[in-house]
Design a protein around this motif. Sequence first.
Motif, PDB file in Angstrom:
ATOM      1  N   MET A 119      42.035 -26.434  26.189  1.00 19.42           N
ATOM      2  CA  MET A 119      41.797 -26.568  24.748  1.00 19.42           C
ATOM      3  C   MET A 119      41.841 -25.199  24.097  1.00 19.42           C
ATOM      4  N   SER A 120      41.921 -25.207  22.783  1.00 20.02           N
ATOM      5  CA  SER A 120      41.838 -23.962  22.034  1.00 20.02           C
ATOM      6  C   SER A 120      40.434 -23.390  22.168  1.00 20.02           C
ATOM      7  N   VAL A 121      40.338 -22.087  22.285  1.00 17.24           N
ATOM      8  CA  VAL A 121      39.032 -21.449  22.439  1.00 17.24           C
ATOM      9  C   VAL A 121      38.914 -20.272  21.485  1.00 17.24           C
ATOM     10  N   THR A 122      37.673 -19.883  21.243  1.00 17.00           N
ATOM     11  CA  THR A 122      37.366 -18.707  20.432  1.00 17.00           C
ATOM     12  C   THR A 122      36.480 -17.787  21.262  1.00 17.00           C
ATOM     13  N   HIS A 123      36.741 -16.487  21.178  1.00 19.74           N
ATOM     14  CA  HIS A 123      35.812 -15.538  21.796  1.00 19.74           C
ATOM     15  C   HIS A 123      35.491 -14.432  20.808  1.00 19.74           C
ATOM     16  N   PHE A 124      34.532 -13.603  21.165  1.00 24.97           N
ATOM     17  CA  PHE A 124      33.936 -12.682  20.207  1.00 24.97           C
ATOM     18  C   PHE A 124      34.012 -11.233  20.686  1.00 24.97           C
ATOM     19  N   SER A 125      35.114 -10.924  21.341  1.00 20.41           N
ATOM     20  CA  SER A 125      35.500  -9.579  21.770  1.00 20.41           C
ATOM     21  C   SER A 125      34.984  -9.219  23.161  1.00 20.41           C
ATOM     22  N   TYR A 126      35.944  -8.928  24.034  1.00 21.18           N
ATOM     23  CA  TYR A 126      35.625  -8.397  25.355  1.00 21.18           C
ATOM     24  C   TYR A 126      34.915  -7.055  25.249  1.00 21.18           C
ATOM     25  N   LEU A 127      35.288  -6.295  24.227  1.00 17.25           N
ATOM     26  CA  LEU A 127      34.797  -4.932  24.117  1.00 17.25           C
ATOM     27  C   LEU A 127      33.391  -4.864  23.546  1.00 17.25           C
ATOM     28  N   ALA A 128      32.902  -5.964  22.972  1.00 25.06           N
ATOM     29  CA  ALA A 128      31.557  -5.986  22.420  1.00 25.06           C
ATOM     30  C   ALA A 128      30.541  -6.294  23.512  1.00 25.06           C
ATOM     31  N   SER A 129      29.310  -5.861  23.303  1.00 22.07           N
ATOM     32  CA  SER A 129      28.232  -6.176  24.243  1.00 22.07           C
ATOM     33  C   SER A 129      27.924  -7.664  24.184  1.00 22.07           C
ATOM     34  N   ASN A 130      27.205  -8.152  25.189  1.00 21.49           N
ATOM     35  CA  ASN A 130      26.801  -9.561  25.183  1.00 21.49           C
ATOM     36  C   ASN A 130      25.963  -9.888  23.947  1.00 21.49           C
ATOM     37  N   GLU A 131      25.126  -8.937  23.521  1.00 20.76           N
ATOM     38  CA  GLU A 131      24.291  -9.162  22.342  1.00 20.76           C
ATOM     39  C   GLU A 131      25.146  -9.343  21.085  1.00 20.76           C
ATOM     40  N   GLU A 132      26.167  -8.492  20.942  1.00 17.62           N
ATOM     41  CA  GLU A 132      27.050  -8.605  19.785  1.00 17.62           C
ATOM     42  C   GLU A 132      27.878  -9.892  19.851  1.00 17.62           C
ATOM     43  N   GLN A 133      28.337 -10.253  21.045  1.00 12.92           N
ATOM     44  CA  GLN A 133      29.064 -11.511  21.181  1.00 12.92           C
ATOM     45  C   GLN A 133      28.194 -12.682  20.751  1.00 12.92           C
ATOM     46  N   GLU A 134      26.932 -12.668  21.184  1.00 15.69           N
ATOM     47  CA  GLU A 134      26.031 -13.779  20.869  1.00 15.69           C
ATOM     48  C   GLU A 134      25.782 -13.873  19.368  1.00 15.69           C
ATOM     49  N   ARG A 135      25.596 -12.748  18.707  1.00 18.04           N
ATOM     50  CA  ARG A 135      25.324 -12.769  17.264  1.00 18.04           C
ATOM     51  C   ARG A 135      26.528 -13.291  16.482  1.00 18.04           C
ATOM     52  N   ASN A 136      27.719 -12.864  16.917  1.00 16.64           N
ATOM     53  CA  ASN A 136      28.925 -13.416  16.289  1.00 16.64           C
ATOM     54  C   ASN A 136      29.042 -14.914  16.545  1.00 16.64           C
ATOM     55  N   ALA A 137      28.713 -15.325  17.767  1.00 18.96           N
ATOM     56  CA  ALA A 137      28.787 -16.746  18.114  1.00 18.96           C
ATOM     57  C   ALA A 137      27.787 -17.567  17.293  1.00 18.96           C
ATOM     58  N   TRP A 138      26.620 -17.002  17.020  1.00 15.04           N
ATOM     59  CA  TRP A 138      25.601 -17.696  16.231  1.00 15.04           C
ATOM     60  C   TRP A 138      26.134 -17.973  14.822  1.00 15.04           C
ATOM     61  N   GLN A 139      26.761 -16.975  14.219  1.00 13.77           N
ATOM     62  CA  GLN A 139      27.346 -17.185  12.891  1.00 13.77           C
ATOM     63  C   GLN A 139      28.454 -18.239  12.950  1.00 13.77           C
ATOM     64  N   TRP A 140      29.298 -18.130  13.962  1.00 14.91           N
ATOM     65  CA  TRP A 140      30.455 -19.031  14.095  1.00 14.91           C
ATOM     66  C   TRP A 140      30.027 -20.480  14.266  1.00 14.91           C
ATOM     67  N   ILE A 141      29.027 -20.733  15.097  1.00 15.41           N
ATOM     68  CA  ILE A 141      28.661 -22.110  15.425  1.00 15.41           C
ATOM     69  C   ILE A 141      28.001 -22.820  14.242  1.00 15.41           C
ATOM     70  N   HIS A 142      27.406 -22.057  13.296  1.00 20.60           N
ATOM     71  CA  HIS A 142      26.778 -22.669  12.138  1.00 20.60           C
ATOM     72  C   HIS A 142      27.796 -23.111  11.083  1.00 20.60           C
ATOM     73  N   GLU A 143      29.024 -22.692  11.219  1.00 19.74           N
ATOM     74  CA  GLU A 143      30.028 -23.009  10.208  1.00 19.74           C
ATOM     75  C   GLU A 143      30.642 -24.392  10.381  1.00 19.74           C
ATOM     76  N   ASN A 144      30.434 -25.018  11.546  1.00 18.86           N
ATOM     77  CA  ASN A 144      31.037 -26.323  11.812  1.00 18.86           C
ATOM     78  C   ASN A 144      30.203 -27.024  12.889  1.00 18.86           C
ATOM     79  N   PRO A 145      29.696 -28.233  12.596  1.00 17.78           N
ATOM     80  CA  PRO A 145      28.862 -28.921  13.599  1.00 17.78           C
ATOM     81  C   PRO A 145      29.629 -29.349  14.837  1.00 17.78           C
ATOM     82  N   GLN A 146      30.953 -29.253  14.802  1.00 22.60           N
ATOM     83  CA  GLN A 146      31.778 -29.637  15.949  1.00 22.60           C
ATOM     84  C   GLN A 146      32.129 -28.437  16.826  1.00 22.60           C
ATOM     85  N   ARG A 147      31.338 -27.401  16.734  1.00 23.61           N
ATOM     86  CA  ARG A 147      31.573 -26.211  17.542  1.00 23.61           C
ATOM     87  C   ARG A 147      30.541 -26.099  18.661  1.00 23.61           C
ATOM     88  N   TYR A 148      31.002 -25.632  19.821  1.00 20.00           N
ATOM     89  CA  TYR A 148      30.147 -25.510  21.008  1.00 20.00           C
ATOM     90  C   TYR A 148      30.397 -24.164  21.670  1.00 20.00           C
TER      91      TYR A 148
END
Length: 574
Positions: free
Chosen positions: A485-514
């Motif tokens: 399936m299509s996937v989204t990621h939040f940068s290999y170069l970012a720390s896990n903390e930064e990836q998680e914060r970006n993911a938190w914003q992303w997942i709130h934009e659409n209830p069909q996101r996991y």
Amino acid sequence: MDALQRRFNSDDYFQVLWPLLLISLFILLVGIGFRSPWPADEPRFVEVAREMVASGQWLFPTRGGEYYPDKPPVFMWSIALFYQITGSLKLAFLLPNALCGLLTVFLIYDLGTRLWNVRVGRNAALLLLIVPQFLMQAKNAQIDGMVMCWITLGCYGLIRHFMLGPKWHWYFIGWAFMGLGVITKGVGFLPLLLLIPIAVYAVKDKSRFEGRLTWLCLAGPLAMLAVIACWLVPMVLTVQGQSTPELLAYQNNILFKQTGERYVNAWHHIKPWYFFVLSVIPWMWFPITLLVVAYWKQWVQKVKAEPNIAILLIWVGLVVLFFSISPGKRNVYILPALPMLALAASAVLTGQSPKVWFEKLVSGVLWLLGFVVLAAGVLSLIHHPKLVKALADYTDDLSGIGYLFILLGVLWCLLLWLGRKQFALVKIAMVSALGWALVSTWGYSIIDEMRTPRSLMLHTADVIGEDAELGLVNFKEQFILFSPMSVTHFSYLASNEEQERNAWQWIHENPQRYLLIPKGTELECFEMDTAKSMGMAHRDEWMLLSVAEAKAQCEAPKRQYRYFTDHPGRWLKE
């Protein structure tokens, strides 16, 4: 068999060459198409190659849409080229190193024949084909197998000129392949270390290299620089022309951090100075290491009597020393020295009378290994706990592994019985070819499922449904390579903390996101307690998080990173 043996015992160059190449082709190509790319390095290089083909942008390697600055692009180019030709990543990713291995075998045979005779060349090539490290690297998709080939070609050019010349065209060809080695994996210049023993012997005997050590030698670097410039100049001009922060970071990383800084101040794979000598060479270069012990007097005599052998061995020692000085070490680093060591070993040992104790020792060890394989097969069938634990990272099909081991053990012992009158090295070659043939076909098919996250990604796709979107945090390349399936990621170069914060914003934009995250990852913005387990992959349990697991508040990321794919290998950036 008798006809093949007669051809191998011939003193005719081509009578020996063709069966040698056919045997090499069989050993190196068997198994291609039977397995997928396996961690740690293969999925990364294959994903980079897939993105090259999908995007049409080959100058700057990308991984998940981000620039990949850890290695120069040549190896990834080769996979991408075969992918374009075959249309299959499963076929394409192992072909470059297999062909490089075949070329290396030919080069060693040709050099042995020219420096000494056909039998020395034949024995050198066959010896190389039974050394574990050579076969392991020629049959996988790490860069080291290819850089070994280019370094061998660099040595070939210098040897043709200095030891068999003068041959100025080969001198400059050698330098050109050093350049290709540099843009494959920085250390392509290693053939230059040959100039140290050559200079020493030139001082001892000024007539030895007459007409070969002249001022024209100083032009050699121009050939190397010309090849490097084919990649370096377009890369630098593009970076300077666009001057984006990402491109500037790529340029600085690949030109400085991944070269001199990585050698002098390595930040991972830290090993003691004696790592190669004590932990790698004794078993990865078997049986050459045992041959040194068994025939040490002959080695000493030959080194004293023949400068060509001494030059090769000094170069091997300098390569091992070069890598031993750096704090960062992996066992594959010293692989480029192996072909020349096999050549020197053949020159020392061809024509020597066999040592009785060596023959008996090797035969005994081979019989013991055959029975060990048989025992492992039986223990697999009864699911012995220790074997279950040992194979947990490779397969859960212990019955399949058991039958494979039993068949291998039976055929192994049968070959040893039928070849009981053969020399020890011939016995090693027989069981080695058998082992690689079975493991590279049946073995690959059994192990492949556990060595990839394919099942986990398919299960995740079924759980979330076709209309949902999946994000990944703290993951490796194989998870995007094998995603259906299509996937989204939040940068290999970012720390896990930064990836998680970006993911938190992303997942709130659409209830069909996991989100798919390995269990045990420290999270600030999500609760893991109610997350659903998707299963195990690569020693981790992977958890599926929805917006329901997201906390009400989370610190905003310092910078927004979102890379998503709308087609396998084609990435977009928000």
